[in-house]
Design an enzyme around this catalytic site. Structure first.
Site: not given
Lengths: 381, 205
Positions: A156, A321, A354
């Site tokens: 991320s 995601d 995610h």
């Protein structure tokens, strides 16, 4: 109790590094006299070639693996990935986790005293960027005597730091593991961040960011910010299978109390988060995300932005995601292919959205393990 | 769609065509063995495209660059003429749109190389004459459980090339022992290997 988990690095002790030279920030100002909290696992080899930097995402810290002797339940946020015999094997690699500048877990941040006033920085703490963080991480590496990382790794926002490392310090990165990342935020991503910020800023307890002086915190705003964020970390399917339309007490109450399990879950996450996280840090980290855009200086051409990179790359995305979708990772892959960089790309079919980058998934972990095996072989050669 | 037990005698033939230090894209690269071979033998700079999780993992273990994806949907990410060679090794017969994949190969690469099992091989013909679909070293699947949906013969492939503006540069036909077949290749050869480019009339300047 600690010895039961044979694959854990066990009890770890956070450390602090002090920096007195001013750090020039992207916003134009500079910042002097700061500390970075960090942890290390494994042993740095004689050649100092086996160091791996692990960069944290929005709400995490330098506590990447292991636990604390006085808090055995406080497990590092990527403990399933890092440890003896784990994908990033601390028997072979020297792993560093660092709390970034502006953080709220020990590194200098809005909670720290401003030397000019003696009071906490609060709203006056500068707005930092991924590039600033990477510069600070590089100074920490200098202090630790590490010129070149075998790998820089992150998921991320951590993936953005790994990517930025390869541009800012190409000669200092052997491999970059860019997991569930993106080359910049989409309008939708920024929109979610702005909702989070507005929730905090409009909380009457925010006091323009100087809430410490009023002995209060914008708990309500931070709670809503986290609830919004949390929705974006999960996939629709994951939420459906975990909560569906399940009711907390089996029946509707025709009220605004918690009725659905998903409400209960989000409120719990929001409450927990607002207890331990600082709102000024949260505001700044959302800005760090919004501002990251290495291609911006090249008219949006990511290939040109990544041209300095000499690292080999492993790019990983997760099919469900939607916050940083596989398409965003493939933009990075395409730019690396344009530049003829060494790159492998895997798209992991995982249901968790995610958050999948933090979870135990055999296909994902065995791939990362194989990639680190290859790095270890290179180091041994 | 490599038969894992099959001796990959086509590797050496492909390597003999590939100039040193060339950029090679291998579509359906399986465990990356060909790319690794080309890197070792010819100094190639290689990338593979592979859809299967286990094979992607094998590529990473093999130290081969691999991009996970469907070769029928994801080739758009590769820039025009960004590779010297695009290889489709024993995969042509398993793609849905053979014509589109070959066209994409020649957009992304200066030259294309394909290998495929020759359905016209006499043993295959015997199977069919005996009333059965062939199952052999080269085509090791039962009809009801096969990735091969577009099997063809050498004659079929060459007809396809002339119809779709594909200019064949070289051809090697092999038997099951890896020996070269010159006589009656469509009957006596089990594996066909071609190197080709866009037909001159279709090359835009």
């Amino acid at each position: 109790m600690l010895s039961e988990n044979k694959n854990s690095v066990g009890a770890v002790t956070p450390q602090k590094a002090r920096f007195d030279a001013p750090l020039a920030l992207k916003c134009g100002s500079s910042f002097a006299g700061y500390e970075l909290a960090y942890e290390t696992y494994g042993t740095l080899n004689a050649a100092r070639s086996n160091a791996v930097l692990v960069c944290h995402a929005l709400n995490a810290s330098h506590h990447v693996a292991g636990c604390y002797a006085d808090a055995p339940d406080n497990t590092g946020w990527w403990d399933n990935m890092i440890g003896p015999g784990k994908p990033l094997d601390t028997n072979r690699f020297f792993v560093i986790g660092v709390n970034n500048l502006g953080g709220c877990f020990g590194s200098t941040g809005p909670l720290s005293p401003n030397p000019a006033t003696g009071k906490p920085w609060g709203a006056d703490f500068p707005v930092v960027t991924v590039e600033d963080w990477v510069n600070a991480q590089a100074l920490l590496a200098d202090q630790l005597g590490i010129h070149r990382f075998a790998a820089v790794m992150g998921g991320s926002l951590g993936a953005m730091q790994a990517l930025s490392w390869t541009i800012q310090y190409p000669e200092r990165v052997g491999h970059a593991l860019v997991i569930a990342g993106a080359p910049n935020l989409s309008a939708q991503n920024i929109a979610f961040n702005e909702v989070a910020r507005q929730a905090i800023i409009t909380d009457p307890d925010f006091h323009g960011g100087h809430y410490y002086e009023h002995n209060t915190k914008p708990t309500r705003g931070l709670r809503v910010a986290r609830m919004v964020g949390h929705i974006t970390y999960l996939s629709d399917d994951e939420m459906a299978s975990k909560f569906g339309r399940l009711l907390k007490n089996g029946k509707l109450n025709y009220s605004f109390d918690v009725e659905f399990e998903i409400e209960s879950y989000l409120r719990h996450q929001g409450n927990k988060f607002s207890d331990y996280f600082d709102a000024n840090t949260y505001l700044r980290i959302t800005k760090v995300l919004d501002y990251f855009d290495p291609a911006a200086a090249y008219d949006g051409n990511l290939s040109l932005a990544l041209e300095p990179a000499t690292a080999a790359f492993l790019v990983v995305s997760f099919t469900t995601d939607w916050r940083f979708s596989p398409e965003r990772s493939r933009e990075i892959v395409k730019a690396l292919l344009d530049n003829r960089s060494a790159v492998s790309y895997a798209e992991i079919d995982a249901p968790h959205g995610h958050d999948a980058f933090l979870l135990d998934d055999v296909r994902y972990h065995r791939l990362v393990a194989a990639y680190f095996d290859r790095i270890a072989q290179e180091l041994a050669a | 769609m490599t038969g894992s037990g099959v001796q990959r005698s086509d590797f050496a033939a492909i390597a003999s065509w590939i100039k040193p230090d060339a950029r090679v894209l291998d579509l359906g690269c399986a465990d990356g063995s060909l790319l690794r071979y080309l890197t070792e033998q010819r100094g190639s700079i290689g990338y593979g495209v592979e859809i299967d999780d286990d094979r992607v993992l094998s590529c990473v273990k093999n130290g081969v660059n691999v991009i996970q994806g469907d070769i029928e949907r994801r080739l758009g990410e590769f820039a025009d003429a960004s590779f010297d060679y695009v290889v489709l090794s024993q995969t042509l017969q398993a793609v849905r749109s053979s014509e589109r994949v070959v066209r994409e190969m020649l957009r992304v690469g200066r030259e294309g190389i394909v290998t495929f099992p020759n359905f016209g091989y006499w043993k295959n013909r015997l199977h069919v004459m005996g009333g059965h679909m062939p199952v052999s070293d080269n085509i090791p699947f039962e009809w009801y459980d096969t990735p091969n949906i577009h099997l063809c013969t050498i004659t079929d492939f060459e007809g396809f090339c002339s119809a779709y503006g594909v200019h064949i540069l070289e051809r090697i036909v092999m038997n099951n022992d890896g020996g070269t077949v010159r006589l009656l290749p469509n009957l006596l050869g089990s594996l066909a290997i071609y190197r080709f480019e866009r037909a001159p009339s279709l090359v835009t300047t």
